[in-house]
Design a protein around this motif. Structure first.
Motif, PDB file in Angstrom:
ATOM      1  N   TYR A   1       0.930  -1.188   0.062  1.00  0.00           N
ATOM      2  CA  TYR A   1       0.055   0.090   0.024  1.00  0.00           C
ATOM      3  C   TYR A   1       0.753   1.220  -0.171  1.00  0.00           C
ATOM      4  CZ  TYR A   1      -3.737  -3.076   1.807  1.00  0.00           C
ATOM      5  OH  TYR A   1      -4.690  -4.072   1.970  1.00  0.00           O
ATOM      6  N   PHE A   2       0.830   1.947  -1.163  1.00  0.00           N
ATOM      7  CA  PHE A   2       1.548   3.237  -1.089  1.00  0.00           C
ATOM      8  C   PHE A   2       0.603   4.470  -0.622  1.00  0.00           C
ATOM      9  CE2 PHE A   2       3.363   0.432  -3.963  1.00  0.00           C
ATOM     10  CZ  PHE A   2       4.854   0.832  -3.608  1.00  0.00           C
ATOM     11  N   LYS A   3       0.950   5.395   0.208  1.00  0.00           N
ATOM     12  CA  LYS A   3       0.397   6.336   0.686  1.00  0.00           C
ATOM     13  C   LYS A   3       1.073   7.532   1.096  1.00  0.00           C
ATOM     14  CE  LYS A   3      -3.414   8.403   2.828  1.00  0.00           C
ATOM     15  NZ  LYS A   3      -4.439   8.832   2.183  1.00  0.00           N
ATOM     16  N   LYS A   4       0.456   8.874   0.746  1.00  0.00           N
ATOM     17  CA  LYS A   4       1.262  10.208   0.984  1.00  0.00           C
ATOM     18  C   LYS A   4       0.953  10.551   2.391  1.00  0.00           C
ATOM     19  CE  LYS A   4       3.038  14.146  -0.178  1.00  0.00           C
ATOM     20  NZ  LYS A   4       3.449  14.820   0.835  1.00  0.00           N
ATOM     21  N   PHE A   5       1.567  10.583   3.320  1.00  0.00           N
ATOM     22  CA  PHE A   5       1.627  11.524   4.677  1.00  0.00           C
ATOM     23  C   PHE A   5       2.223  12.626   4.727  1.00  0.00           C
ATOM     24  CE2 PHE A   5       0.500   6.776   6.080  1.00  0.00           C
ATOM     25  CZ  PHE A   5      -0.677   7.176   6.522  1.00  0.00           C
ATOM     26  N   LYS A   6       3.291  12.565   5.574  1.00  0.00           N
ATOM     27  CA  LYS A   6       4.343  13.745   5.511  1.00  0.00           C
ATOM     28  C   LYS A   6       5.359  13.511   4.380  1.00  0.00           C
ATOM     29  CE  LYS A   6       3.645  14.899  10.311  1.00  0.00           C
ATOM     30  NZ  LYS A   6       2.899  16.026  10.305  1.00  0.00           N
ATOM     31  N   GLU A   7       5.548  12.393   4.143  1.00  0.00           N
ATOM     32  CA  GLU A   7       6.264  11.946   2.845  1.00  0.00           C
ATOM     33  C   GLU A   7       5.485  10.832   2.330  1.00  0.00           C
ATOM     34  OE1 GLU A   7      10.180  10.450   3.921  1.00  0.00           O
ATOM     35  OE2 GLU A   7       9.495  10.616   6.025  1.00  0.00           O
ATOM     36  N   TYR A   8       5.809  10.154   0.948  1.00  0.00           N
ATOM     37  CA  TYR A   8       5.118   9.022   0.363  1.00  0.00           C
ATOM     38  C   TYR A   8       5.937   7.703   1.385  1.00  0.00           C
ATOM     39  CZ  TYR A   8       2.818  11.446  -3.136  1.00  0.00           C
ATOM     40  OH  TYR A   8       1.853  12.021  -3.836  1.00  0.00           O
ATOM     41  N   VAL A   9       5.184   6.688   1.545  1.00  0.00           N
ATOM     42  CA  VAL A   9       5.472   5.524   2.413  1.00  0.00           C
ATOM     43  C   VAL A   9       4.998   4.248   1.594  1.00  0.00           C
ATOM     44  CG1 VAL A   9       5.743   6.773   4.446  1.00  0.00           C
ATOM     45  CG2 VAL A   9       3.602   5.422   3.913  1.00  0.00           C
ATOM     46  N   CYS A  10       5.502   3.216   1.810  1.00  0.00           N
ATOM     47  CA  CYS A  10       4.959   1.754   1.382  1.00  0.00           C
ATOM     48  C   CYS A  10       4.825   0.940   2.666  1.00  0.00           C
ATOM     49  CB  CYS A  10       6.117   1.194   0.542  1.00  0.00           C
ATOM     50  SG  CYS A  10       5.434  -0.450  -0.003  1.00  0.00           S
ATOM     51  N   VAL A  11       3.573   0.533   2.835  1.00  0.00           N
ATOM     52  CA  VAL A  11       3.069  -0.394   3.870  1.00  0.00           C
ATOM     53  C   VAL A  11       3.089  -1.621   3.372  1.00  0.00           C
ATOM     54  CG1 VAL A  11       1.282  -0.637   5.683  1.00  0.00           C
ATOM     55  CG2 VAL A  11       1.990   1.602   5.171  1.00  0.00           C
ATOM     56  N   VAL A  12       3.966  -2.564   4.035  1.00  0.00           N
ATOM     57  CA  VAL A  12       3.768  -3.895   3.459  1.00  0.00           C
ATOM     58  C   VAL A  12       3.026  -4.930   4.150  1.00  0.00           C
ATOM     59  CG1 VAL A  12       5.148  -5.740   2.697  1.00  0.00           C
ATOM     60  CG2 VAL A  12       6.087  -3.559   2.243  1.00  0.00           C
ATOM     61  N   VAL A  13       2.006  -5.549   3.650  1.00  0.00           N
ATOM     62  CA  VAL A  13       0.982  -6.394   4.452  1.00  0.00           C
ATOM     63  C   VAL A  13       1.376  -8.052   3.978  1.00  0.00           C
ATOM     64  CG1 VAL A  13      -1.192  -7.155   5.031  1.00  0.00           C
ATOM     65  CG2 VAL A  13      -0.572  -4.790   4.897  1.00  0.00           C
ATOM     66  N   ASN A  14       1.863  -8.913   4.633  1.00  0.00           N
ATOM     67  CA  ASN A  14       2.026 -10.204   4.042  1.00  0.00           C
ATOM     68  C   ASN A  14       0.754 -10.868   4.546  1.00  0.00           C
ATOM     69  OD1 ASN A  14       4.622  -9.766   3.385  1.00  0.00           O
ATOM     70  ND2 ASN A  14       5.689 -10.425   5.251  1.00  0.00           N
ATOM     71  N   ILE A  15       0.284 -11.915   3.632  1.00  0.00           N
ATOM     72  CA  ILE A  15      -0.671 -12.675   3.549  1.00  0.00           C
ATOM     73  C   ILE A  15      -0.292 -14.180   4.336  1.00  0.00           C
ATOM     74  CG2 ILE A  15      -2.732 -13.646   2.716  1.00  0.00           C
ATOM     75  CD1 ILE A  15      -2.632 -11.541   0.391  1.00  0.00           C
ATOM     76  N   THR A  16      -0.907 -14.617   5.404  1.00  0.00           N
ATOM     77  CA  THR A  16      -0.595 -15.889   5.885  1.00  0.00           C
ATOM     78  C   THR A  16      -1.759 -16.610   5.810  1.00  0.00           C
ATOM     79  OG1 THR A  16      -1.036 -15.058   8.053  1.00  0.00           O
ATOM     80  CG2 THR A  16       1.329 -15.007   7.376  1.00  0.00           C
ATOM     81  N   ASN A  17      -1.643 -17.925   6.436  1.00  0.00           N
ATOM     82  CA  ASN A  17      -2.887 -18.982   6.419  1.00  0.00           C
ATOM     83  C   ASN A  17      -4.340 -18.309   6.744  1.00  0.00           C
ATOM     84  OD1 ASN A  17      -1.232 -20.771   5.802  1.00  0.00           O
ATOM     85  ND2 ASN A  17      -0.954 -21.545   8.139  1.00  0.00           N
ATOM     86  N   PHE A  18      -4.380 -17.501   7.796  1.00  0.00           N
ATOM     87  CA  PHE A  18      -5.892 -17.072   8.215  1.00  0.00           C
ATOM     88  C   PHE A  18      -6.075 -15.421   8.336  1.00  0.00           C
ATOM     89  CE2 PHE A  18      -5.542 -21.650   9.501  1.00  0.00           C
ATOM     90  CZ  PHE A  18      -6.468 -21.982   8.512  1.00  0.00           C
ATOM     91  N   GLU A  19      -4.748 -14.767   8.211  1.00  0.00           N
ATOM     92  CA  GLU A  19      -4.989 -13.380   8.344  1.00  0.00           C
ATOM     93  C   GLU A  19      -3.674 -12.692   7.576  1.00  0.00           C
ATOM     94  OE1 GLU A  19      -4.774 -12.621  12.344  1.00  0.00           O
ATOM     95  OE2 GLU A  19      -2.614 -12.642  12.474  1.00  0.00           O
ATOM     96  N   CYS A  20      -3.650 -11.391   7.766  1.00  0.00           N
ATOM     97  CA  CYS A  20      -2.698 -10.590   6.993  1.00  0.00           C
ATOM     98  C   CYS A  20      -2.276  -9.930   8.259  1.00  0.00           C
ATOM     99  CB  CYS A  20      -3.169  -9.753   6.038  1.00  0.00           C
ATOM    100  SG  CYS A  20      -4.359 -10.337   4.595  1.00  0.00           S
ATOM    101  N   HIS A  21      -0.951  -9.497   8.272  1.00  0.00           N
ATOM    102  CA  HIS A  21      -0.187  -8.634   9.116  1.00  0.00           C
ATOM    103  C   HIS A  21       0.654  -7.895   8.200  1.00  0.00           C
ATOM    104  CE1 HIS A  21       2.615 -11.958   8.524  1.00  0.00           C
ATOM    105  NE2 HIS A  21       3.854 -10.993   8.786  1.00  0.00           N
ATOM    106  N   ILE A  22       0.863  -6.553   9.065  1.00  0.00           N
ATOM    107  CA  ILE A  22       1.788  -5.471   8.386  1.00  0.00           C
ATOM    108  C   ILE A  22       3.009  -6.040   8.822  1.00  0.00           C
ATOM    109  CG2 ILE A  22       2.583  -3.088   8.708  1.00  0.00           C
ATOM    110  CD1 ILE A  22      -0.222  -2.421   9.231  1.00  0.00           C
ATOM    111  N   SER A  23       4.081  -6.125   7.899  1.00  0.00           N
ATOM    112  CA  SER A  23       5.268  -6.672   8.145  1.00  0.00           C
ATOM    113  C   SER A  23       6.411  -5.417   8.312  1.00  0.00           C
ATOM    114  CB  SER A  23       5.777  -7.629   7.099  1.00  0.00           C
ATOM    115  OG  SER A  23       5.737  -7.162   5.701  1.00  0.00           O
ATOM    116  N   THR A  24       6.245  -4.515   7.446  1.00  0.00           N
ATOM    117  CA  THR A  24       7.063  -3.470   7.673  1.00  0.00           C
ATOM    118  C   THR A  24       6.420  -2.038   7.023  1.00  0.00           C
ATOM    119  OG1 THR A  24       9.447  -2.776   7.257  1.00  0.00           O
ATOM    120  CG2 THR A  24       8.535  -3.786   5.502  1.00  0.00           C
ATOM    121  N   PHE A  25       7.032  -1.079   7.044  1.00  0.00           N
ATOM    122  CA  PHE A  25       6.574   0.386   6.240  1.00  0.00           C
ATOM    123  C   PHE A  25       7.951   0.973   6.223  1.00  0.00           C
ATOM    124  CE2 PHE A  25       5.524   1.504  10.775  1.00  0.00           C
ATOM    125  CZ  PHE A  25       6.479   2.669  10.833  1.00  0.00           C
ATOM    126  N   TYR A  26       7.982   1.597   5.093  1.00  0.00           N
ATOM    127  CA  TYR A  26       9.126   2.699   4.780  1.00  0.00           C
ATOM    128  C   TYR A  26       8.852   3.835   3.828  1.00  0.00           C
ATOM    129  CZ  TYR A  26       9.235  -0.718   1.247  1.00  0.00           C
ATOM    130  OH  TYR A  26       8.736  -1.741  -0.175  1.00  0.00           O
TER     131      TYR A  26
END
Length: 132
Positions: free
Chosen positions: A94-119
């Protein structure tokens, strides 16, 4: 309170809880080519996220930008500037503009997704991805 400084003092073993910040809807999955097996998966944020973003902290323009991003991850998932599904890594960027542009990475596992990092990312690079 929210932010990196606040999280340092938390006892990670006591009352460990994840926070749901969104869901993969059928409409979203169809739009971005995400397999139907993942419809309605919850997108979770955990205290463990802070360990994964540590290597990116110095790439942010300042502490305020990092803290703002950390406190507004739900906004990045709910209203992204751009989204990419990576079939090989089974993740969503997911790319989004906040104070700067960021990438939020969401990993998909067996039964849910979780945010793994952002930069932070450069808008030019996002636009190159959009035009592929």
């Amino acid at each position: 309170l929210c932010g990196f400084i606040f999280l340092i003092g938390i006892n990670m073993k006591k009352n460990y809880k994840n926070k749901e910040i969104g869901k993969l809807t059928k409409t979203f999955c169809l739009k971005y080519g995400i397999p139907k097996d993942y419809y309605e998966y919850k997108i979770m944020q955990s205290f463990g996220l802070i360990y994964h973003v540590q290597k990116h902290i110095e790439n942010f323009m300042n502490v305020e930008s990092f803290n703002y991003t950390l406190c507004n991850l739900k906004e990045a998932v709910d209203n992204p500037y751009y989204v990419i599904y990576d079939f090989e890594k089974n993740s969503i960027k997911y790319f989004k503009k906040f104070k700067e542009y960021v990438c939020v990475v969401v990993n998909i596992t067996n039964f849910e997704c979780h945010i793994s990092t952002f930069y932070p990312v450069n808008k030019y690079n996002i636009d190159k991805l959009k035009n592929k």
